[in-house]
Design an enzyme around this catalytic site. Structure first.
Site, PDB file in Angstrom:
ATOM      1  N   TRP A 149     -12.226  -0.685  -1.379  1.00 14.45           N
ATOM      2  CA  TRP A 149     -13.602  -0.186  -1.452  1.00 14.45           C
ATOM      3  C   TRP A 149     -13.859   0.711  -2.652  1.00 14.45           C
ATOM      4  CZ3 TRP A 149     -10.305   2.462   2.047  1.00 14.45           C
ATOM      5  CH2 TRP A 149     -10.145   3.813   1.761  1.00 14.45           C
ATOM      6  N   ASN A 150     -12.814   1.398  -3.122  1.00 18.31           N
ATOM      7  CA  ASN A 150     -13.074   2.392  -4.171  1.00 18.31           C
ATOM      8  C   ASN A 150     -13.209   1.678  -5.513  1.00 18.31           C
ATOM      9  OD1 ASN A 150     -10.253   1.797  -3.983  1.00 18.31           O
ATOM     10  ND2 ASN A 150      -9.902   3.382  -5.461  1.00 18.31           N
ATOM     11  N   LYS A 173     -13.198 -11.507  -3.396  1.00 17.28           N
ATOM     12  CA  LYS A 173     -13.554 -10.959  -2.084  1.00 17.28           C
ATOM     13  C   LYS A 173     -13.761  -9.462  -2.209  1.00 17.28           C
ATOM     14  CE  LYS A 173     -11.477  -9.378   1.698  1.00 17.28           C
ATOM     15  NZ  LYS A 173     -12.531  -8.398   2.019  1.00 17.28           N
ATOM     16  N   GLU A 248      -1.682  -4.582  -7.297  1.00 17.91           N
ATOM     17  CA  GLU A 248      -1.939  -3.205  -7.736  1.00 17.91           C
ATOM     18  C   GLU A 248      -2.092  -2.372  -6.467  1.00 17.91           C
ATOM     19  OE1 GLU A 248      -1.861  -2.011 -10.676  1.00 17.91           O
ATOM     20  OE2 GLU A 248      -1.819  -3.869 -11.813  1.00 17.91           O
ATOM     21  N   LEU A 249      -1.103  -1.527  -6.188  1.00 26.46           N
ATOM     22  CA  LEU A 249      -1.083  -0.875  -4.878  1.00 26.46           C
ATOM     23  C   LEU A 249      -1.244   0.638  -4.988  1.00 26.46           C
ATOM     24  CD1 LEU A 249       1.770  -3.131  -3.502  1.00 26.46           C
ATOM     25  CD2 LEU A 249      -0.679  -3.577  -3.590  1.00 26.46           C
ATOM     26  N   CYS A 282      -6.174   5.455  -6.691  1.00 26.71           N
ATOM     27  CA  CYS A 282      -4.780   5.023  -6.579  1.00 26.71           C
ATOM     28  C   CYS A 282      -3.868   5.891  -7.440  1.00 26.71           C
ATOM     29  CB  CYS A 282      -4.659   3.567  -6.971  1.00 26.71           C
ATOM     30  SG  CYS A 282      -5.372   3.218  -8.572  1.00 26.71           S
ATOM     31  N   GLU A 379       0.675   8.382   1.468  1.00 27.71           N
ATOM     32  CA  GLU A 379      -0.550   8.415   0.661  1.00 27.71           C
ATOM     33  C   GLU A 379      -1.724   8.828   1.551  1.00 27.71           C
ATOM     34  OE1 GLU A 379      -2.161   4.664  -0.692  1.00 27.71           O
ATOM     35  OE2 GLU A 379      -2.758   5.532  -2.606  1.00 27.71           O
TER      36      GLU A 379
HETATM   37  P1  NAD Z   1      -6.539  -2.547   1.911  1.00 28.27           P
HETATM   38  O1  NAD Z   1      -5.195  -2.972   1.483  1.00 28.27           O
HETATM   39  O2  NAD Z   1      -6.789  -2.261   3.345  1.00 28.27           O
HETATM   40  O3  NAD Z   1      -7.656  -3.639   1.510  1.00 28.27           O
HETATM   41  C1  NAD Z   1      -7.790  -4.136   0.211  1.00 28.27           C
HETATM   42  C2  NAD Z   1      -8.491  -5.489   0.265  1.00 28.27           C
HETATM   43  O4  NAD Z   1      -7.646  -6.428   0.904  1.00 28.27           O
HETATM   44  C3  NAD Z   1      -9.798  -5.490   1.071  1.00 28.27           C
HETATM   45  O5  NAD Z   1     -10.727  -6.322   0.438  1.00 28.27           O
HETATM   46  C4  NAD Z   1      -9.366  -6.087   2.393  1.00 28.27           C
HETATM   47  O6  NAD Z   1     -10.411  -6.731   3.104  1.00 28.27           O
HETATM   48  C5  NAD Z   1      -8.343  -7.098   1.935  1.00 28.27           C
HETATM   49  N1  NAD Z   1      -7.411  -7.535   2.966  1.00 28.27           N
HETATM   50  C6  NAD Z   1      -7.055  -6.912   4.124  1.00 28.27           C
HETATM   51  N2  NAD Z   1      -6.178  -7.662   4.810  1.00 28.27           N
HETATM   52  C7  NAD Z   1      -5.954  -8.771   4.070  1.00 28.27           C
HETATM   53  C8  NAD Z   1      -5.124  -9.913   4.226  1.00 28.27           C
HETATM   54  N3  NAD Z   1      -4.357 -10.077   5.308  1.00 28.27           N
HETATM   55  N4  NAD Z   1      -5.128 -10.845   3.255  1.00 28.27           N
HETATM   56  C9  NAD Z   1      -5.888 -10.691   2.150  1.00 28.27           C
HETATM   57  N5  NAD Z   1      -6.698  -9.633   1.944  1.00 28.27           N
HETATM   58  C10 NAD Z   1      -6.726  -8.688   2.895  1.00 28.27           C
HETATM   59  O7  NAD Z   1      -6.865  -1.320   0.991  1.00 28.27           O
HETATM   60  P2  NAD Z   1      -7.954  -0.222   1.223  1.00 28.27           P
HETATM   61  O8  NAD Z   1      -7.517   0.604   2.379  1.00 28.27           O
HETATM   62  O9  NAD Z   1      -9.291  -0.860   1.231  1.00 28.27           O
HETATM   63  O10 NAD Z   1      -7.798   0.609  -0.150  1.00 28.27           O
HETATM   64  C11 NAD Z   1      -6.929   1.643  -0.317  1.00 28.27           C
HETATM   65  C12 NAD Z   1      -5.626   1.225  -0.950  1.00 28.27           C
HETATM   66  O11 NAD Z   1      -5.847   0.581  -2.208  1.00 28.27           O
HETATM   67  C13 NAD Z   1      -4.774   2.430  -1.277  1.00 28.27           C
HETATM   68  O12 NAD Z   1      -3.435   2.227  -0.912  1.00 28.27           O
HETATM   69  C14 NAD Z   1      -4.903   2.581  -2.776  1.00 28.27           C
HETATM   70  O13 NAD Z   1      -3.894   3.300  -3.384  1.00 28.27           O
HETATM   71  C15 NAD Z   1      -4.983   1.163  -3.209  1.00 28.27           C
HETATM   72  N6  NAD Z   1      -5.576   1.048  -4.567  1.00 28.27           N
HETATM   73  C16 NAD Z   1      -4.784   0.662  -5.618  1.00 28.27           C
HETATM   74  C17 NAD Z   1      -5.299   0.603  -6.904  1.00 28.27           C
HETATM   75  C18 NAD Z   1      -4.472   0.166  -8.089  1.00 28.27           C
HETATM   76  O14 NAD Z   1      -5.039  -0.263  -9.091  1.00 28.27           O
HETATM   77  N7  NAD Z   1      -3.165   0.268  -8.072  1.00 28.27           N
HETATM   78  C19 NAD Z   1      -6.625   0.929  -7.116  1.00 28.27           C
HETATM   79  C20 NAD Z   1      -7.385   1.330  -6.032  1.00 28.27           C
HETATM   80  C21 NAD Z   1      -6.851   1.374  -4.758  1.00 28.27           C
END
Ligand code: NAD
Length: 487
Positions: A149-150, A173, A248-249, A282, A379
């Protein structure tokens, strides 16, 4: 109430199912979003595959792709304010940041527009006479992209830009939380003139829509940004289609301050590193590792700055910290602070969820010296800083690397040779020295360990959206000799 549509095969559609989107500043429903289900995912991927091989996109030259990307960049710049307001409304990220960030997103598209006709193949100096051999670089195929979302426009631009430059087609997506800006961005893709099916933008829930997209047999590559736990699902699902993945996590990034640092400047960077975007970044510098002799002095500067932060409506230009994006996120941050305090961490400031509407949480500092606090390992994705101190450089490095994550890091010192030693020793994809949270389309970005694999930004990112094809051409008119001998 605003209604949003998704974008498949050049058409804007309501979707069979819809769900409400909540304004995090008030906790009230403000818009209705279309929810893509498996059949919608299938349509979108089929449209992307048809566009890749059979539509006008297949015949579009690299230079024309670049021109379309330039047009898209101009449209993003012209609509930055509108997109920023939507992102702020739907995710609570402050308008001060969304306006600046989205204006900069246009530069990411410009960078990849310029790269489109510079992705070259090569001619190989082959070890056989009468043979010409070269490598063509072709688009990798249909790409599935998932973002959290961010900063959805930013996190998608670092995928869509290089993928379009390389000639791919895609299904993006948006996160189910706060998808408004990305759904609106689809209108700019349409206006820019990309052929139908090249870019499809949908939203829906992770376990249904996201999983169906990630494992679809026509998907060749999955570009994912999100948390490590979801990334594991993405990788498991890629066992179905054997798609390559880039991940990218999250992070638990160290922010190291030595006694010789300019403490005022380091404190500003630390505030940016942990309280900007309400900590939902992140690269948040969420572990302060400070030299013991300046710990008290540095903490008192930080406390003063944290307590002076203007918390308020994210739509006000003066606001510095807005709400967290969801109630779920607010609950997670509050629970982890409580668990950390119970384990012995000392609250320096903040820590209490305020009364009233919206998903707010104040800038919080936890002194974790000599405490095994969960806040040092997990985190938050919220405005919470955990602090530990050190006496020697070796100790600082050991603390910095005491994590399974490895996304970003910061080092504050005036000592040049020490800075060089640390930039080599820190195990993270980004090291910022005497600065923090700087990004650019020109600089690759990505993590080590649980922070992911693959890099976004820079030239290499565009190459990652290509695959090579090896072409052998025999230049002799003589008949092929002995067919039983490999030549
Ligand atoms: P999330 O992992 O819950 O969701 C991310 C995306 O994946 C969403 O669109 C979600 O609907 C989708 N998703 C969920 N389950 C799925 C599945 N089984 N298969 C495919 N897609 C699926 O993340 P979040 O909670 O929305 O965001 C926060 C996380 O994102 C934090 O850990 C943050 O550090 C990370 N993040 C990383 C970066 C980077 O560039 N490294 C940037 C921003 C955020």
């Amino acid at each position: 109430m605003q209604r949003f549509q998704y974008y498949i095969d050049g058409e804007f559609l309501d979707g069979e199912a819809r769900y409400p989107s909540v304004d995090p500043a008030t906790g009230l429903i403000w818009a209705e979003m279309p929810e893509a289900r498996e059949s919608d995912v299938d349509r979108a991927v089929n449209a992307a595959e048809t566009a890749l091989y059979d539509g006008p996109w297949a015949k579009t030259t690299a230079t024309q792709r670049g021109k379309l990307l330039y047009k898209l960049a101009d449209l993003v710049a012209a609509n930055a304010q509108k997109l920023a307001e939507l992102e702020t409304r739907d995710t609570g990220k402050i308008i001060r940041e969304t306006s600046a960030q989205i204006a900069y997103v246009a530069d990411y598209y410009r960078y990849y527009a310029g790269l489109a006709d510079k992705i070259e193949g090569s001619y190989l100096p082959i070890d056989k006479p009468d043979m010409d051999v070269w490598l063509r670089r072709e688009p990798i195929g249909v790409v599935a992209m998932m973002v959290p979302w961010n900063s959805q426009l930013f996190l998608s631009a670092v995928k869509i830009g290089p993928a379009l430059a390389a000639g791919c087609t895609m299904v993006v997506k948006a996160s189910e939380d706060g998808p408004a800006p990305l759904l609106e961005f689809a209108r700019l893709v349409h206006e820019a003139g990309f052929p139908a099916g090249v870019v499809n933008i949908i939203t829906g829930f992770g376990p249904s829509c996201g999983a169906a997209l990630g494992r679809h047999l026509k998907v060749a590559h999955v570009a994912f940004t999100g948390g490590p736990e979801t990334a594991r699902h993405v990788v498991r699902n890629s066992a179905e289609n054997l798609a390559s993945t880039s991940l990218e996590l999250g992070g638990k990034s160290p922010f190291i301050v030595f006694a010789d640092a300019d403490l005022e400047s380091a404190a500003n960077a630390q505030v940016a590193g942990i309280f900007a975007a309400t900590g939902q970044s992140c690269v948040a510098g969420s572990r302060l590792i400070v030299e013991r002799s300046v710990k008290d002095a540095f903490l008192s500067i930080l406390k003063r700055k944290a307590e002076a932060i203007r918390i308020g409506s994210p739509l006000e230009m003066a606001t510095e910290v807005g709400p967290l994006a969801t109630k779920r996120q607010q609950d997670h941050v509050a629970a982890l602070v409580e668990k950390s305090v119970q384990s012995g961490a000392r609250l320096v400031t903040g820590g209490q969820r305020p009364d009233g509407e919206g998903y707010y949480f104040p800038p919080t500092i936890l002194d974790c010296d000599a405490v095994a606090s969960p806040s040092l390992a997990e985190e938050f994705f919220g405005p919470v800083l955990s602090v530990v101190s050190f006496d020697t450089e070796a100790e600082a490095l050991k603390l910095a690397n005491d994590t399974r994550y490895g996304l970003a890091s910061g080092v504050f010192t005036q000592n040049l040779t020490r800075a060089h030693r640390l930039m080599k020793g820190i195990r993270a994809g980004v090291v910022w020295v005497n600065t923090y949270r700087a990004v650019s389309p020109i600089a690759p970005f990505g993590g080590f360990g649980l922070s992911g694999q693959g890099r976004e930004g820079g030239l290499a990112a565009a190459l990652d959206y290509t695959r090579t094809k090896t072409i052998w051409l025999r230049t002799s008119d003589d008949p092929i000799p002995d067919p039983f001998v490999m030549r």
